[in-house]
Design an enzyme around this catalytic site. Structure first.
Site, PDB file in Angstrom:
ATOM      1  N   ARG A 120     -17.356  14.407  57.657  1.00  0.00           N
ATOM      2  CA  ARG A 120     -17.016  13.619  57.656  1.00  0.00           C
ATOM      3  C   ARG A 120     -16.303  13.822  59.055  1.00  0.00           C
ATOM      4  O   ARG A 120     -16.692  12.598  59.885  1.00  0.00           O
ATOM      5  CB  ARG A 120     -15.725  13.010  56.945  1.00  0.00           C
ATOM      6  CG  ARG A 120     -14.840  11.569  57.184  1.00  0.00           C
ATOM      7  CD  ARG A 120     -14.141  11.513  57.668  1.00  0.00           C
ATOM      8  NE  ARG A 120     -13.076  12.268  58.400  1.00  0.00           N
ATOM      9  CZ  ARG A 120     -12.768  12.618  59.292  1.00  0.00           C
ATOM     10  NH1 ARG A 120     -12.693  12.201  60.509  1.00  0.00           N
ATOM     11  NH2 ARG A 120     -11.138  13.497  59.175  1.00  0.00           N
ATOM     12  N   ASN A 170     -16.253  11.608  64.108  1.00  0.00           N
ATOM     13  CA  ASN A 170     -15.551  11.142  65.344  1.00  0.00           C
ATOM     14  C   ASN A 170     -16.143  12.595  66.429  1.00  0.00           C
ATOM     15  O   ASN A 170     -16.485  11.586  67.584  1.00  0.00           O
ATOM     16  CB  ASN A 170     -14.474  11.791  65.053  1.00  0.00           C
ATOM     17  CG  ASN A 170     -13.220  11.343  64.121  1.00  0.00           C
ATOM     18  OD1 ASN A 170     -13.722  10.045  64.358  1.00  0.00           O
ATOM     19  ND2 ASN A 170     -12.240  11.625  63.487  1.00  0.00           N
ATOM     20  N   PHE A 203     -14.006  16.744  71.677  1.00  0.00           N
ATOM     21  CA  PHE A 203     -13.053  16.121  72.520  1.00  0.00           C
ATOM     22  C   PHE A 203     -12.093  17.099  72.228  1.00  0.00           C
ATOM     23  O   PHE A 203     -10.977  17.033  71.503  1.00  0.00           O
ATOM     24  CB  PHE A 203     -12.904  14.100  72.518  1.00  0.00           C
ATOM     25  CG  PHE A 203     -12.718  14.085  70.704  1.00  0.00           C
ATOM     26  CD1 PHE A 203     -13.684  14.422  69.667  1.00  0.00           C
ATOM     27  CD2 PHE A 203     -11.730  13.720  70.284  1.00  0.00           C
ATOM     28  CE1 PHE A 203     -13.028  13.423  67.703  1.00  0.00           C
ATOM     29  CE2 PHE A 203     -10.680  14.083  68.603  1.00  0.00           C
ATOM     30  CZ  PHE A 203     -11.744  13.195  68.139  1.00  0.00           C
ATOM     31  N   SER A 257       2.061  10.203  83.767  1.00  0.00           N
ATOM     32  CA  SER A 257       1.014   9.107  83.235  1.00  0.00           C
ATOM     33  C   SER A 257      -0.493   9.045  83.943  1.00  0.00           C
ATOM     34  O   SER A 257      -1.584   8.701  83.644  1.00  0.00           O
ATOM     35  CB  SER A 257       1.469   8.064  81.988  1.00  0.00           C
ATOM     36  OG  SER A 257       2.110   7.000  82.710  1.00  0.00           O
ATOM     37  N   GLN A 277       0.167  10.440  28.237  1.00  0.00           N
ATOM     38  CA  GLN A 277       1.259   9.323  29.008  1.00  0.00           C
ATOM     39  C   GLN A 277       1.620   9.684  30.422  1.00  0.00           C
ATOM     40  O   GLN A 277       0.732   9.733  31.858  1.00  0.00           O
ATOM     41  CB  GLN A 277       2.204   9.357  28.675  1.00  0.00           C
ATOM     42  CG  GLN A 277       1.453   7.780  27.159  1.00  0.00           C
ATOM     43  CD  GLN A 277       3.335   7.092  27.206  1.00  0.00           C
ATOM     44  OE1 GLN A 277       4.167   7.631  27.530  1.00  0.00           O
ATOM     45  NE2 GLN A 277       2.642   6.309  25.936  1.00  0.00           N
ATOM     46  N   GLU A 282      -5.661  14.279  64.053  1.00  0.00           N
ATOM     47  CA  GLU A 282      -5.810  13.224  64.861  1.00  0.00           C
ATOM     48  C   GLU A 282      -4.180  12.321  64.684  1.00  0.00           C
ATOM     49  O   GLU A 282      -3.914  11.000  64.962  1.00  0.00           O
ATOM     50  CB  GLU A 282      -6.383  11.606  64.015  1.00  0.00           C
ATOM     51  CG  GLU A 282      -7.432  12.289  63.455  1.00  0.00           C
ATOM     52  CD  GLU A 282      -8.918  12.208  65.002  1.00  0.00           C
ATOM     53  OE1 GLU A 282      -8.360  12.039  66.502  1.00  0.00           O
ATOM     54  OE2 GLU A 282      -9.610  12.928  64.811  1.00  0.00           O
ATOM     55  N   GLY A 283      -3.168  13.107  64.770  1.00  0.00           N
ATOM     56  CA  GLY A 283      -2.110  12.356  65.051  1.00  0.00           C
ATOM     57  C   GLY A 283      -1.028  12.731  63.746  1.00  0.00           C
ATOM     58  O   GLY A 283      -1.867  11.744  61.757  1.00  0.00           O
ATOM     59  N   ARG A 318       8.620  -0.230  71.214  1.00  0.00           N
ATOM     60  CA  ARG A 318       7.606  -0.135  72.058  1.00  0.00           C
ATOM     61  C   ARG A 318       6.405  -0.582  71.025  1.00  0.00           C
ATOM     62  O   ARG A 318       6.384  -0.135  69.798  1.00  0.00           O
ATOM     63  CB  ARG A 318       7.033   1.322  72.625  1.00  0.00           C
ATOM     64  CG  ARG A 318       5.757   0.989  72.884  1.00  0.00           C
ATOM     65  CD  ARG A 318       5.033   2.225  73.024  1.00  0.00           C
ATOM     66  NE  ARG A 318       4.926   3.257  72.667  1.00  0.00           N
ATOM     67  CZ  ARG A 318       4.714   4.899  72.769  1.00  0.00           C
ATOM     68  NH1 ARG A 318       4.936   5.058  74.609  1.00  0.00           N
ATOM     69  NH2 ARG A 318       4.662   6.309  72.102  1.00  0.00           N
TER      70      ARG A 318
END
Ligand code: GRA
Length: 385
Positions: free
Chosen positions: A84, A88, A123, A178, A278, A363-364, A381
């Site tokens: 998978r 990405n 990446f 930044s 159950q 990814e975080g 934010r």
């Protein structure tokens, strides 16, 4: 509101399901055990158009969109969490950013080969001392003649040891905060690039590694976007790669549920099928309900992107957060239901259990997802851009 899939989407889903059942599921445990990366499957998925859904035909894509990409990720993720990740490395974290921010030359040079799986991509965001805290990265790519001089170390990079190219984030000007962060398209065969394979708990069929850049001379056209576009590119990229994680987590949670249901309907104890108990039913019910919710959140985030809302960080974060929690609970439930057989390498559940945990990290982390949601709710934010 229409929750049905179009005929085109259903046939893509069917194609990926069949591909996964024939080409991945029968081999996934063995590949995992051998730490074998089946690179030929990345080529095959590329040829079938699996990585080209959000990419225009002009660059070799099929323009079927994010929901299509999500359905494919889910199906492949049901068979192998390792494979998978290729969605990405080949598209969402690489080719898609090049499409959004690259020049015509950069697009032509990289996108068709990446999405066809002819060249492997990666990446490079995380560093030994910059995980959740992206902005604290230390890599630099300072202007040098008509190019840049890249120095730094990246870690936990999927395909680091195999990739032909990397989308690397580095400061061209550390003092500018930044605004000093930029993105670079780096040919991994350049002098000064070295890699090392890392060992990890799961996803053994997709290599993860470190990259060291030592005085790597980059040409001027390695810069993606403008100087200072790094923040914009990295966060927009994470907002797409997180969707693929959510979809992969949904796929893996489905595999866990399928394994648990099958076992419940086969195994007898105390004179009856274990599905009659159950306490097992409770686990089946909560897994199935969680899975439905995770799938809907994931499809919604994908659908929004198809409507042009590609900056839907909040909804993508809900999906990534909830799907990763769901898969961990689903894997634990499957493990408890299969019990000793779940813990044994004879069944795939042991692989599912190891792979599930990654979704709470990659990814975080879950805490970062919660932070994004809480900051949005509290009005500190706004998440959506
Ligand atoms: O105002 P400014 O110009 O200084 O910009 C700030 C902010 O507006 C700057 O970033 C901007 N920003 C965004 N821009 C566009 C923040 N979020 C976004 C966004 N969504 N879109 C810095 O912001 P800040 O508030 O000072 O940053 P922060 O406090 O560091 O928090 C941001 C946050 C926590 C959300 C961020 O750091 C984050 O998302 N962290 C998680 C990192 C992550 O996901 N890492 C994963 C690495 S990749 C990976 O795991 C791939 C796996 C490996 C593989 O498969 O190869």
């Amino acid at each position: 509101m229409d929750f049905s899939l179009s005929d085109e989407l259903r046939s893509m889903q069917q194609l990926a399901r069949q591909f996964t059942e024939e080409k991945i599921i029968p081999y996934a445990d063995k590949w995992d055990e051998d730490h074998h990366f089946p690179v030929e499957l990345v080529h095959e998925m590329g040829e079938l158009g699996f990585f080209g859904c959000p990419i225009p035909e002009e660059y070799g894509g099929n323009e079927t969109g994010y929901l299509a990409q999500t359905l494919l990720c889910e199906e492949v993720g049901r068979g192998s969490s390792s494979l998978r990740v290729a969605f990405n490395t080949q598209c969402l974290g690489t080719a898609l950013s090049i499409l959004r921010y690259g020049t015509a030359d950069q697009r032509k040079r990289w996108i068709p080969d990446l999405i066809r799986g002819k060249k492997l991509g990666c990446f490079a965001i995380s560093e030994p001392n910059a995980g959740s805290d992206v902005m604290s990265m230390a890599s630099t790519a300072v202007p040098d003649g008509d190019g840049f001089l890249l120095n730094g170390a990246k870690t936990w990079i999927s395909l680091a040891t195999r990739a032909d190219m990397a989308l690397v984030y580095a400061y061209h000007d550390r003092a500018a905060g930044s605004k000093g962060l930029s993105a670079f398209l780096v040919d991994m065969h350049l002098p000064g690039v070295t890699t090392r394979l890392l060992r990890k708990l799961g996803t053994h069929s997709f290599p993860t590694g470190e990259i060291s850049f030592q005085s790597v001379r980059l040409p001027g056209d390695a810069l993606l976007g403008k100087l200072g576009d790094g923040v914009k590119i990295v966060f927009s990229s994470l907002n797409q790669t997180r969707l693929s994680c959510a979809a992969g987590a949904v796929g893996l949670a489905q595999a866990c549920l399928d394994a648990a249901v099958k076992y419940c309907n086969e195994r007898q104890q105390f004179g009856e099928l274990v599905g009659k108990f159950q306490m097992n039913q409770e686990m089946i019910a909560t897994t199935a309900a969680d899975l439905e919710a995770a799938r809907l959140l994931t499809y919604r985030a994908a659908w929004q992107k198809d409507q042009g809302q590609v900056g839907n960080v909040l909804e993508t974060t809900y999906a990534k957060y909830f799907a990763s929690q769901t898969v961990v609970r689903a894997a634990h439930a499957a493990m408890k239901i299969l019990s000793a057989y779940g813990y044994s390498s004879e069944y795939p559940v042991v692989r599912y259990y190891r792979d599930a945990v990654l979704y709470e990290i990659v990814e975080g982390t879950t805490n970062i997802q919660k932070m994004v949601i809480a900051q949005d709710q509290l009005g500190y934010r706004k998440a959506n851009r």
